[in-house]
Design a protein around this motif. Structure first.
Motif, mmCIF file in Angstrom:
data_model
loop_
_atom_site.group_PDB
_atom_site.id
_atom_site.type_symbol
_atom_site.label_atom_id
_atom_site.label_comp_id
_atom_site.label_asym_id
_atom_site.label_seq_id
_atom_site.Cartn_x
_atom_site.Cartn_y
_atom_site.Cartn_z
ATOM 1 N N UNK A 96 0.817 -1.122 -0.013
ATOM 2 C CA UNK A 96 0.145 0.018 0.119
ATOM 3 C C UNK A 96 0.723 1.086 0.072
ATOM 4 N N UNK A 97 0.276 2.418 -0.871
ATOM 5 C CA UNK A 97 1.222 3.547 -0.880
ATOM 6 C C UNK A 97 0.048 4.695 -0.950
ATOM 7 N N UNK A 98 0.725 5.962 -0.797
ATOM 8 C CA UNK A 98 -0.101 7.116 -0.809
ATOM 9 C C UNK A 98 -0.357 7.816 -2.192
ATOM 10 N N UNK A 99 0.143 7.049 -3.194
ATOM 11 C CA UNK A 99 -0.078 7.543 -4.565
ATOM 12 C C UNK A 99 -1.557 7.873 -4.843
ATOM 13 N N UNK A 100 -1.992 8.984 -5.543
ATOM 14 C CA UNK A 100 -3.272 9.528 -5.744
ATOM 15 C C UNK A 100 -3.739 8.669 -7.146
ATOM 16 N N UNK A 101 -4.954 7.844 -7.126
ATOM 17 C CA UNK A 101 -5.191 6.888 -8.172
ATOM 18 C C UNK A 101 -6.795 7.206 -8.319
ATOM 19 N N UNK A 102 -7.282 6.833 -9.421
ATOM 20 C CA UNK A 102 -8.505 6.618 -9.855
ATOM 21 C C UNK A 102 -8.806 4.993 -9.326
ATOM 22 N N UNK A 103 -9.685 4.793 -8.440
ATOM 23 C CA UNK A 103 -9.843 3.613 -7.626
ATOM 24 C C UNK A 103 -10.504 2.451 -8.539
ATOM 25 N N UNK A 104 -9.552 1.825 -9.071
ATOM 26 C CA UNK A 104 -10.245 0.614 -9.756
ATOM 27 C C UNK A 104 -9.532 -0.665 -9.211
ATOM 28 N N UNK A 105 -10.133 -2.006 -9.487
ATOM 29 C CA UNK A 105 -9.567 -3.118 -8.978
ATOM 30 C C UNK A 105 -7.999 -3.360 -9.273
ATOM 31 N N UNK A 106 -7.466 -3.169 -10.603
ATOM 32 C CA UNK A 106 -6.072 -3.129 -10.743
ATOM 33 C C UNK A 106 -5.251 -2.205 -10.250
ATOM 34 N N UNK A 107 -5.818 -1.175 -9.753
ATOM 35 C CA UNK A 107 -4.951 -0.229 -8.914
ATOM 36 C C UNK A 107 -5.019 -0.320 -7.259
ATOM 37 N N UNK A 108 -6.100 -1.294 -7.002
ATOM 38 C CA UNK A 108 -5.862 -1.934 -5.480
ATOM 39 C C UNK A 108 -4.742 -2.518 -5.173
ATOM 40 N N UNK A 109 -4.437 -3.165 -6.205
ATOM 41 C CA UNK A 109 -2.893 -4.244 -6.297
ATOM 42 C C UNK A 109 -1.884 -3.423 -6.932
ATOM 43 N N UNK A 110 -0.779 -3.132 -6.192
ATOM 44 C CA UNK A 110 0.254 -2.258 -6.691
ATOM 45 C C UNK A 110 1.394 -3.110 -6.620
#
Length: 304
Positions: free
Chosen positions: A148-162
């Motif tokens: 987990x990190x503090x990058x700003x993202x559009x929250x989709x399932x692929x971006x939930x796993x980094x």
């Protein structure tokens, strides 16, 4: 409203506005069929129902993405992970469950008498099939939690796993899909040489079509995710590739009801009786001890 949003995200959001209710409805009806029809209480149908539950939860994960898309908001990647814990569970559970369903069908064709006996040890048999899917899902969730990190993202399932967690999920999926193909291919070959009931063949055909569509969708998704980093170094473009490649998967996991209603008479009957309100007239499933005793006698006679 979409002034600061990448233009390619807009059609994606509207696609999910359509597929989310379709996917939820399709999988909820499949789950209801399991509970109202006593004939759908076998370990195979338990695994199938759990797969539909996983697919339904998975498609629900797109709600957060659509909300952020329409409100033009972002979230921290760590927050996105927490919001998508359940959808990620659905995502990671589905493929291993399909693999276990394939192994169940292979066992049913290869050792029919032993398989029939195992049906009377429902809890034990089903639990064995659930070991790998549960351990696999926990492993992916743990890796995602660590990253987990503090990058700003559009929250989709692929971006939930980094980072590593998503790569491990993608690469391990290849091995799982190959196992699925082998299990169903071997079952299909054995069916040609075994005298099986039309009911079994209908069940296998319906799950086979489902698996085929899902595998096609995941093939596109995993290839896109694997080679996306070789196409571009821009993480925004890579995230777009991930999100668009998920379209085929979401269509596949939203098609369970259509496929089983079209091919499988048992689900067709159950859905029709749900619509008519006559589910109480559904026939019960024979699960008698005498049948098991006869099977054991047959097994002993074959051994001698």
């Amino acid at each position: 409203m979409f002034g600061n949003v990448h233009p390619w995200l807009i059609p994606l959001a509207f696609f999910y506005l359509i597929i989310i209710p379709v996917g939820i409805f399709s999988n909820v009806i499949m789950i209801i069929c399991f509970f109202v029809n006593p004939r759908l209480r076998s370990p195979f149908h338990i695994l199938l129902t759990l797969t539909c539950l996983a697919d339904g939860i998975h498609v629900c994960g797109q709600i957060i993405f659509v909300f952020q898309m329409l409100t033009n908001t972002y979230s921290y990647q760590s927050t996105c992970y927490m919001l998508n814990v359940l959808p990620v569970i659905g995502l990671t559970l589905a493929a291993p469950l399909l693999m276990q369903i394939g192994l169940d069908r292979l066992l049913a064709v290869s050792f029919p008498i032993r398989y029939r006996e195992l049906q009377f040890q429902k809890l034990f048999y089903t639990s064995i099939h659930l070991i790998f899917p549960i351990l696999y899902t926990i492993s992916i969730l743990y890796l995602g939690f660590l990253e987990r990190n503090n990058e700003q993202v559009k929250c989709a399932i692929p971006t939930a796993l980094a980072g590593i967690s998503f790569k491990v999920f993608t690469l391990s999926s290849h091995a799982i899909y190959v196992s699925i193909i082998l299990a169903y291919l071997m079952t299909a070959i054995l069916l040609k040489f075994h005298d099986t009931s039309s009911r079994f063949k209908a069940v296998f055909k319906s799950i086979g079509v489902t698996v085929g569509i899902v595998l096609f969708g995941w093939a596109i998704t995993t290839v896109s995710n694997t080679f996306g980093l070789f196409v571009t170094d821009d993480m925004e473009v890579y995230n777009l590739i991930q999100m668009y490649s998920g379209i085929t998967v979401n269509i596949a996991i939203s098609s369970n009801l259509i496929i089983f209603y079209t091919i499988n008479p048992e689900y067709q009957l159950t859905v029709k009786m749900l619509m008519d309100g006559t589910c109480g007239k559904l026939p019960t499933f024979s699960d008698s001890a005498s049948e098991l005793q006869n099977l054991r006698k047959n097994t002993k006679s074959q051994e001698t």
